[in-house]
Design a protein around this motif. Structure first.
Motif, PDB file in Angstrom:
ATOM      1  N   LEU A  18      10.409  31.877 -54.572  1.00 48.59           N
ATOM      2  CA  LEU A  18       9.503  32.347 -53.636  1.00 48.59           C
ATOM      3  C   LEU A  18      10.241  33.415 -52.231  1.00 48.59           C
ATOM      4  CD1 LEU A  18       6.814  29.630 -53.250  1.00 48.59           C
ATOM      5  CD2 LEU A  18       7.079  31.737 -54.760  1.00 48.59           C
ATOM      6  N   THR A  19      11.481  33.539 -52.341  1.00 50.34           N
ATOM      7  CA  THR A  19      12.308  34.171 -51.395  1.00 50.34           C
ATOM      8  C   THR A  19      11.555  35.626 -51.168  1.00 50.34           C
ATOM      9  OG1 THR A  19      14.258  33.135 -52.000  1.00 50.34           O
ATOM     10  CG2 THR A  19      14.449  35.029 -50.752  1.00 50.34           C
ATOM     11  N   THR A  20      11.323  36.276 -52.362  1.00 50.58           N
ATOM     12  CA  THR A  20      10.292  37.496 -52.325  1.00 50.58           C
ATOM     13  C   THR A  20       8.825  36.915 -52.794  1.00 50.58           C
ATOM     14  OG1 THR A  20      12.166  38.951 -52.964  1.00 50.58           O
ATOM     15  CG2 THR A  20       9.705  39.754 -53.292  1.00 50.58           C
ATOM     16  N   PRO A  21       7.824  37.268 -52.092  1.00 49.96           N
ATOM     17  CA  PRO A  21       6.468  36.822 -52.343  1.00 49.96           C
ATOM     18  C   PRO A  21       5.990  37.199 -53.908  1.00 49.96           C
ATOM     19  CG  PRO A  21       6.529  37.771 -50.128  1.00 49.96           C
ATOM     20  CD  PRO A  21       7.717  38.074 -50.776  1.00 49.96           C
ATOM     21  N   VAL A  22       5.059  36.434 -54.310  1.00 49.36           N
ATOM     22  CA  VAL A  22       4.902  36.618 -55.646  1.00 49.36           C
ATOM     23  C   VAL A  22       3.275  36.781 -55.894  1.00 49.36           C
ATOM     24  CG1 VAL A  22       6.692  35.205 -56.860  1.00 49.36           C
ATOM     25  CG2 VAL A  22       4.631  34.185 -56.344  1.00 49.36           C
ATOM     26  N   VAL A  23       2.619  37.150 -56.893  1.00 47.06           N
ATOM     27  CA  VAL A  23       1.338  37.276 -57.104  1.00 47.06           C
ATOM     28  C   VAL A  23       0.658  36.235 -58.056  1.00 47.06           C
ATOM     29  CG1 VAL A  23      -0.483  38.976 -57.815  1.00 47.06           C
ATOM     30  CG2 VAL A  23       1.551  39.809 -56.508  1.00 47.06           C
ATOM     31  N   MET A  24      -0.702  35.817 -57.723  1.00 47.86           N
ATOM     32  CA  MET A  24      -1.422  35.102 -58.600  1.00 47.86           C
ATOM     33  C   MET A  24      -2.695  35.852 -58.905  1.00 47.86           C
ATOM     34  SD  MET A  24      -3.147  31.458 -57.451  1.00 47.86           S
ATOM     35  CE  MET A  24      -1.772  30.418 -57.771  1.00 47.86           C
ATOM     36  N   ALA A 268      -1.202  44.527 -55.669  1.00 47.63           N
ATOM     37  CA  ALA A 268      -0.374  43.572 -54.804  1.00 47.63           C
ATOM     38  C   ALA A 268       1.228  43.712 -55.119  1.00 47.63           C
ATOM     39  CB  ALA A 268      -1.147  42.009 -55.236  1.00 47.63           C
ATOM     40  N   VAL A 269       1.456  43.792 -56.354  1.00 44.68           N
ATOM     41  CA  VAL A 269       2.829  43.909 -56.594  1.00 44.68           C
ATOM     42  C   VAL A 269       3.490  45.055 -55.528  1.00 44.68           C
ATOM     43  CG1 VAL A 269       4.634  44.126 -58.431  1.00 44.68           C
ATOM     44  CG2 VAL A 269       2.889  42.757 -58.894  1.00 44.68           C
ATOM     45  N   GLU A 270       2.743  46.233 -55.851  1.00 38.43           N
ATOM     46  CA  GLU A 270       3.254  47.243 -55.307  1.00 38.43           C
ATOM     47  C   GLU A 270       3.313  46.994 -53.852  1.00 38.43           C
ATOM     48  OE1 GLU A 270       1.515  50.674 -58.242  1.00 38.43           O
ATOM     49  OE2 GLU A 270       0.640  50.138 -56.304  1.00 38.43           O
ATOM     50  N   ALA A 271       2.311  46.408 -53.211  1.00 37.45           N
ATOM     51  CA  ALA A 271       2.410  45.966 -51.792  1.00 37.45           C
ATOM     52  C   ALA A 271       3.773  45.112 -51.320  1.00 37.45           C
ATOM     53  CB  ALA A 271       1.024  45.273 -51.246  1.00 37.45           C
ATOM     54  N   ILE A 272       3.908  44.333 -52.254  1.00 39.58           N
ATOM     55  CA  ILE A 272       5.031  43.438 -52.004  1.00 39.58           C
ATOM     56  C   ILE A 272       6.348  44.353 -52.030  1.00 39.58           C
ATOM     57  CG2 ILE A 272       6.340  41.583 -53.164  1.00 39.58           C
ATOM     58  CD1 ILE A 272       3.770  40.066 -53.735  1.00 39.58           C
ATOM     59  N   LYS A 273       6.593  45.233 -53.106  1.00 35.76           N
ATOM     60  CA  LYS A 273       7.800  45.782 -53.239  1.00 35.76           C
ATOM     61  C   LYS A 273       7.864  46.819 -51.991  1.00 35.76           C
ATOM     62  CE  LYS A 273       7.688  46.090 -58.198  1.00 35.76           C
ATOM     63  NZ  LYS A 273       7.611  46.919 -59.773  1.00 35.76           N
TER      64      LYS A 273
END
Length: 281
Positions: A18-24, A268-273
């Motif tokens: 979880l060092t980089t956030p993930v999506v559920m 959501a994945v794009e927001a994290i990236k």
């Protein structure tokens, strides 16, 4: 993610970083969830939807058979299990490496779901609606999402009076977390419970002070996706609330979220990236 926060989850022997956030990704096998786009009625549709979420970058798929929208009707544990167990089995037949979370507040449904292959229990009641939940999940040894809730889906909206919102929510989660830890639970994620016994104004206050939960050193799971806080504020519908969801998800990332629970995985994945490029975490 704050420095002291736990950065891994053990999901049935698989270590999730979880060092980089993930999506559920959210999959509801219910006829009455508040967002129609999250509902699936046939296993073929559910498997297809799960496959798309995995392709879009979801780390977890959250399958729920009990609608927790305000005023939702009650169903029996047997009916809930009859909805979620075949769904879990269908997804895992097609995607055996998928990490399935079961969205339930009932210990027996949680146990059956883990037996069917689920890797996580997501409890909107944080152990308050089933006295056997904590003992059950501690024994199962799977990660557990501890969410803040007062009352139940039928009564929660009448229980949104707090002496001090953030302090009260932190304290109430802390009490439940201490019980879990005493039972030996290893992997716990905390969810402040946006929209559960909280008004839209309170949800914004809670999000703005999300760093108050860092004192527990547990990863935060944030569920803001298409909730009424967004669409009522913007005077739109849940169907039109994707952009607002992305804005608040980005704010949550800035405040230390480790998992975003969403209906729309790719965004959501794009927001994290993009947030990662800004050194948010």
């Amino acid at each position: 993610m704050p420095k002291g926060t736990k950065k891994t989850l053990n999901c049935r022997g698989r270590l999730i970083d979880l060092t980089t956030p993930v999506v559920m990704g959210i999959l509801n096998v219910t006829p009455d969830s508040f967002y129609t786009g999250s509902r699936v009625s046939a296993n073929a549709d559910l498997v297809e939807r799960a496959g798309q979420m995995l392709a879009d970058g979801a780390t977890f798929i959250d399958i729920g058979g009990y609608s927790t929208r305000p005023g939702a009707n009650d169903i029996s544990p047997a009916e809930e299990a009859d909805r979620v167990l075949p769904a879990i089995e269908a997804v895992l037949r097609q995607y055996p490496n998928a990490l399935i979370s079961v969205d339930t507040f009932r210990a027996e449904v949680a146990r059956q779901a883990v037996d069917a292959g689920a890797s996580m229990v997501n409890d909107v009641a944080g152990g308050t609606l089933d006295p056997l939940m904590f003992e059950t999940v501690a024994g199962l040894g799977v990660p557990y999402v501890l969410m803040h809730l007062r009352g139940n889906p039928k009564t929660m909206q009448s229980l949104s009076v707090y002496e001090n919102l953030v302090v009260d929510v932190v304290d109430e989660i802390g009490v439940q977390l201490a019980k879990l830890r005493a039972l030996g639970a290893k992997d716990v994620l905390l969810d402040p419970g946006f929209g559960f016994a909280k008004t839209p104004a309170q949800n914004f206050e809670l999000l703005s002070q999300l760093n108050a939960f860092q004192q527990f050193d547990e990863p935060l799971l944030i569920g803001l996706s298409r909730k009424s806080t967004i669409w009522k504020t913007l005077n739109i519908s849940a169907d039109a609330a994707l952009n607002g969801t992305t804005v608040l998800n980005t704010a949550a990332l800035l405040k230390g979220a480790s998992v975003l629970r969403v209906h729309d995985v790719r965004e959501a994945v794009e927001a994290i990236k993009l947030s990662q490029r800004l050194n948010f975490f």
